[in-house]
Write a protein that holds these residues in place. Structure first.
Motif, PDB file in Angstrom:
ATOM      1  N   GLN A   1      -0.532 -33.519  30.485  1.00 50.63           N
ATOM      2  CA  GLN A   1      -1.872 -33.571  29.913  1.00 50.63           C
ATOM      3  C   GLN A   1      -2.114 -34.854  29.130  1.00 50.63           C
TER       4      GLN A   1
ATOM      5  N   GLN B   1       1.278 -22.826  39.725  1.00 49.75           N
ATOM      6  CA  GLN B   1       0.765 -24.086  39.211  1.00 49.75           C
ATOM      7  C   GLN B   1       1.864 -24.793  38.426  1.00 49.75           C
ATOM      8  N   VAL B   2       2.083 -26.051  38.755  1.00 54.31           N
ATOM      9  CA  VAL B   2       3.126 -26.827  38.095  1.00 54.31           C
ATOM     10  C   VAL B   2       2.583 -27.367  36.779  1.00 54.31           C
ATOM     11  N   GLN B   3       3.340 -27.138  35.718  1.00 56.59           N
ATOM     12  CA  GLN B   3       2.932 -27.627  34.403  1.00 56.59           C
ATOM     13  C   GLN B   3       3.969 -28.581  33.847  1.00 56.59           C
TER      14      GLN B   3
ATOM     15  N   GLU C   1       4.692 -30.375  30.269  1.00 53.58           N
ATOM     16  CA  GLU C   1       4.296 -30.282  28.875  1.00 53.58           C
ATOM     17  C   GLU C   1       4.885 -31.445  28.088  1.00 53.58           C
TER      18      GLU C   1
ATOM     19  N   SER D   1       9.328 -27.439  35.215  1.00 53.90           N
ATOM     20  CA  SER D   1      10.193 -26.472  35.878  1.00 53.90           C
ATOM     21  C   SER D   1      11.422 -27.166  36.464  1.00 53.90           C
TER      22      SER D   1
ATOM     23  N   ASP E   1       2.583 -36.630  42.194  1.00 51.22           N
ATOM     24  CA  ASP E   1       1.906 -35.399  42.563  1.00 51.22           C
ATOM     25  C   ASP E   1       1.525 -34.522  41.371  1.00 51.22           C
ATOM     26  N   TYR E   2       2.323 -34.552  40.333  1.00 50.86           N
ATOM     27  CA  TYR E   2       2.092 -33.674  39.186  1.00 50.86           C
ATOM     28  C   TYR E   2       2.067 -34.498  37.916  1.00 50.86           C
TER      29      TYR E   2
END
Length: 127
Positions: A119, A1-3, A5, A25, A115-116
């Motif tokens: 939060q 899962q790509v995070q 932050e 990442s 795509d990602y």
């Protein structure tokens, strides 16, 4: 899962500055167009700024051009948004996003092409 932050949001008076950061990442970071979007209270998400994977091209939304600066630190896999001369209308939740993978496409202002997502970080500018 790509995070992704995010950090750096907060409360600031009009005319002040804040810097947002977004860490992700290395693989995604190095092979993506990176962007910042924001969602003001009661409004749709809007494009703020974008930067190409090789750092050679940047693009800004009309409302922030000349006040905000997008940048990347490849050694830290970190995306930044330096926000100066902040106005109350800049109040919003700010999101970093990655358009992955880079295939030669231009920096897009359309959120659905990313795509990602992070939060979100709240930025509040008081008058």
């Amino acid at each position: 899962q790509v995070q992704l932050e995010e950090s750096g949001g907060g409360l600031v008076q009009a005319g002040g500055s804040l810097r947002l950061s977004c860490v992700l990442s290395r693989f995604i970071f190095s092979n993506s167009i990176m962007g910042w979007f924001r969602r003001p209270p009661g409004k749709d998400r809007e494009f703020v700024a974008g930067i190409s994977s090789n750092n050679e091209t940047v693009r800004y939304g009309d409302s922030v051009r000349g006040r905000f600066t997008i940048s990347k630190d490849n050694s830290k896999n970190t995306l930044y948004l330096q926000m100066n001369s902040l106005k109350p209308e800049d109040t919003a939740v700010y999101y970093c996003a990655a358009d992955f993978p880079f295939r030669g496409q231009p920096i897009s202002v359309y959120s659905y092409l990313y795509d990602y997502w992070g939060q979100g970080a709240q930025v509040t500018v008081s008058s």
